[in-house]
Design a protein around this motif. Structure first.
Motif, PDB file in Angstrom:
ATOM      1  N   LYS A 166      32.910   1.915  31.810  1.00  0.00           N
ATOM      2  CA  LYS A 166      33.470   0.562  31.838  1.00  0.00           C
ATOM      3  C   LYS A 166      32.769  -0.364  30.849  1.00  0.00           C
ATOM      4  O   LYS A 166      33.260  -1.453  30.577  1.00  0.00           O
ATOM      5  N   ASN A 167      31.635   0.042  30.323  1.00  0.00           N
ATOM      6  CA  ASN A 167      30.889  -0.805  29.396  1.00  0.00           C
ATOM      7  C   ASN A 167      31.305  -0.619  27.945  1.00  0.00           C
ATOM      8  O   ASN A 167      30.990  -1.447  27.106  1.00  0.00           O
ATOM      9  N   ILE A 168      31.986   0.479  27.642  1.00  0.00           N
ATOM     10  CA  ILE A 168      32.272   0.788  26.247  1.00  0.00           C
ATOM     11  C   ILE A 168      33.569   0.188  25.740  1.00  0.00           C
ATOM     12  O   ILE A 168      33.756   0.047  24.550  1.00  0.00           O
ATOM     13  N   ALA A 169      34.482  -0.147  26.645  1.00  0.00           N
ATOM     14  CA  ALA A 169      35.816  -0.542  26.209  1.00  0.00           C
ATOM     15  C   ALA A 169      36.304  -1.794  26.913  1.00  0.00           C
ATOM     16  O   ALA A 169      35.933  -2.066  28.050  1.00  0.00           O
ATOM     17  N   ASP A 170      37.171  -2.504  26.219  1.00  0.00           N
ATOM     18  CA  ASP A 170      37.861  -3.616  26.855  1.00  0.00           C
ATOM     19  C   ASP A 170      39.045  -3.108  27.668  1.00  0.00           C
ATOM     20  O   ASP A 170      39.448  -3.728  28.643  1.00  0.00           O
ATOM     21  N   VAL A 171      39.603  -1.990  27.242  1.00  0.00           N
ATOM     22  CA  VAL A 171      40.748  -1.398  27.948  1.00  0.00           C
ATOM     23  C   VAL A 171      40.685   0.123  27.797  1.00  0.00           C
ATOM     24  O   VAL A 171      40.281   0.634  26.753  1.00  0.00           O
ATOM     25  N   VAL A 172      41.051   0.840  28.856  1.00  0.00           N
ATOM     26  CA  VAL A 172      41.156   2.297  28.841  1.00  0.00           C
ATOM     27  C   VAL A 172      42.579   2.641  29.252  1.00  0.00           C
ATOM     28  O   VAL A 172      43.034   2.249  30.331  1.00  0.00           O
ATOM     29  N   PHE A 173      43.274   3.361  28.371  1.00  0.00           N
ATOM     30  CA  PHE A 173      44.643   3.773  28.633  1.00  0.00           C
ATOM     31  C   PHE A 173      44.661   5.161  29.249  1.00  0.00           C
ATOM     32  O   PHE A 173      43.717   5.933  29.085  1.00  0.00           O
ATOM     33  N   ALA A 174      45.745   5.494  29.937  1.00  0.00           N
ATOM     34  CA  ALA A 174      45.868   6.816  30.545  1.00  0.00           C
ATOM     35  C   ALA A 174      47.140   7.493  30.069  1.00  0.00           C
ATOM     36  O   ALA A 174      48.241   6.992  30.292  1.00  0.00           O
ATOM     37  N   LEU A 175      46.982   8.623  29.387  1.00  0.00           N
ATOM     38  CA  LEU A 175      48.118   9.470  29.066  1.00  0.00           C
ATOM     39  C   LEU A 175      48.550  10.152  30.362  1.00  0.00           C
ATOM     40  O   LEU A 175      47.794  10.158  31.347  1.00  0.00           O
ATOM     41  N   PRO A 176      49.735  10.743  30.414  1.00  0.00           N
ATOM     42  CA  PRO A 176      50.213  11.314  31.684  1.00  0.00           C
ATOM     43  C   PRO A 176      49.235  12.271  32.370  1.00  0.00           C
ATOM     44  O   PRO A 176      49.018  12.160  33.578  1.00  0.00           O
ATOM     45  N   SER A 177      48.608  13.176  31.620  1.00  0.00           N
ATOM     46  CA  SER A 177      47.671  14.116  32.256  1.00  0.00           C
ATOM     47  C   SER A 177      46.432  13.401  32.777  1.00  0.00           C
ATOM     48  O   SER A 177      45.876  13.768  33.809  1.00  0.00           O
ATOM     49  N   GLY A 178      46.000  12.360  32.081  1.00  0.00           N
ATOM     50  CA  GLY A 178      44.845  11.579  32.528  1.00  0.00           C
ATOM     51  C   GLY A 178      45.167  10.738  33.741  1.00  0.00           C
ATOM     52  O   GLY A 178      44.350  10.607  34.658  1.00  0.00           O
ATOM     53  N   LEU A 179      46.358  10.157  33.773  1.00  0.00           N
ATOM     54  CA  LEU A 179      46.776   9.356  34.917  1.00  0.00           C
ATOM     55  C   LEU A 179      46.884  10.222  36.165  1.00  0.00           C
ATOM     56  O   LEU A 179      46.408   9.840  37.240  1.00  0.00           O
ATOM     57  N   ALA A 180      47.464  11.413  36.021  1.00  0.00           N
ATOM     58  CA  ALA A 180      47.584  12.330  37.162  1.00  0.00           C
ATOM     59  C   ALA A 180      46.208  12.716  37.683  1.00  0.00           C
ATOM     60  O   ALA A 180      45.975  12.739  38.902  1.00  0.00           O
ATOM     61  N   ALA A 181      45.282  13.017  36.775  1.00  0.00           N
ATOM     62  CA  ALA A 181      43.928  13.394  37.189  1.00  0.00           C
ATOM     63  C   ALA A 181      43.223  12.215  37.861  1.00  0.00           C
ATOM     64  O   ALA A 181      42.564  12.381  38.894  1.00  0.00           O
ATOM     65  N   TYR A 182      43.349  11.035  37.274  1.00  0.00           N
ATOM     66  CA  TYR A 182      42.723   9.841  37.834  1.00  0.00           C
ATOM     67  C   TYR A 182      43.239   9.577  39.245  1.00  0.00           C
ATOM     68  O   TYR A 182      42.460   9.326  40.166  1.00  0.00           O
ATOM     69  N   GLU A 183      44.551   9.650  39.401  1.00  0.00           N
ATOM     70  CA  GLU A 183      45.145   9.404  40.717  1.00  0.00           C
ATOM     71  C   GLU A 183      44.774  10.484  41.729  1.00  0.00           C
ATOM     72  O   GLU A 183      44.806  10.247  42.928  1.00  0.00           O
ATOM     73  N   ALA A 184      44.393  11.670  41.243  1.00  0.00           N
ATOM     74  CA  ALA A 184      43.951  12.759  42.123  1.00  0.00           C
ATOM     75  C   ALA A 184      42.456  12.675  42.426  1.00  0.00           C
ATOM     76  O   ALA A 184      41.926  13.512  43.157  1.00  0.00           O
ATOM     77  N   GLY A 185      41.753  11.680  41.852  1.00  0.00           N
ATOM     78  CA  GLY A 185      40.341  11.496  42.160  1.00  0.00           C
ATOM     79  C   GLY A 185      39.374  12.073  41.148  1.00  0.00           C
ATOM     80  O   GLY A 185      38.193  12.245  41.452  1.00  0.00           O
TER      81      GLY A 185
END
Length: 176
Positions: free
Chosen positions: A129-148
């Motif tokens: 959270k310190n490196i970026a102003d915004v972090v985007f999620a591609l579909p595979s990243g969003l699925a992984a994020y939502e899965a924990g």
């Protein structure tokens, strides 16, 4: 203009590189285990410093750090770096703006200006959270994020990872 974009995706997902490959501008790809450098030869040669080292700020390149697995349970946040000076490479600046428009179509999983207002950011750990102003999620990243899936910054050192893994052990996650 130097610009860096941060994204979540699965370590084997090369959607970002595929986007660059699909553009009309072609690049020479130079890769190693850490990153891929895209050299846009039609815009100029690689510049060198007086000592012979490579100068990315005066070269028409884009670097991509793909997400990778760290400590068996953590994924790194992907990064795309445009380091050149925009006045020297207007064609590359146009490519950067198209990339920005493309990545902006992905959901922003975390934005510094909204920190605390939403539930996002829980699975970003270490210095992510310190490196970026915004972090985007591609579909595979969003699925992984939502899965924990937990994510850390590419630049997080072993000390940071020790701290993150210690906290995650308390949540029942082993990443030693």
């Amino acid at each position: 203009m130097a610009a860096t974009y941060y994204f979540l995706s699965a370590p084997n997902d090369h959607g970002v590189l595929d986007w660059f490959r699909s553009q009309s501008e072609t690049a020479e790809e130079h890769s190693n285990e850490v990153r891929v450098l895209l050299h846009y030869c039609q815009f100029g040669a690689l510049a060198e410093n007086p000592d012979g080292s490579f100068d990315p700020s005066r070269s028409p390149i884009v670097s991509i750090f793909f997400p990778k697995v760290r400590r068996g349970a953590l994924w790194t946040v992907g990064e795309v770096h445009f380091i050149y000076k925009s006045k020297e490479f207007p064609e590359l600046e146009r490519l950067r703006k198209r990339f920005q428009a493309w990545i902006n179509e992905s959901p922003a999983i975390w934005e510094r200006k909204h920190d605390g207002r939403e539930a996002y950011g829980y699975y970003l750990d270490g210095t992510a959270k310190n490196i970026a102003d915004v972090v985007f999620a591609l579909p595979s990243g969003l699925a992984a994020y939502e899965a924990g899936q937990y994510f850390v910054a590419e630049s997080d050192n072993e000390g940071v990872l020790d701290r993150v893994c210690g906290a995650l052990r308390l949540r029942g996650i082993d990443c030693s």
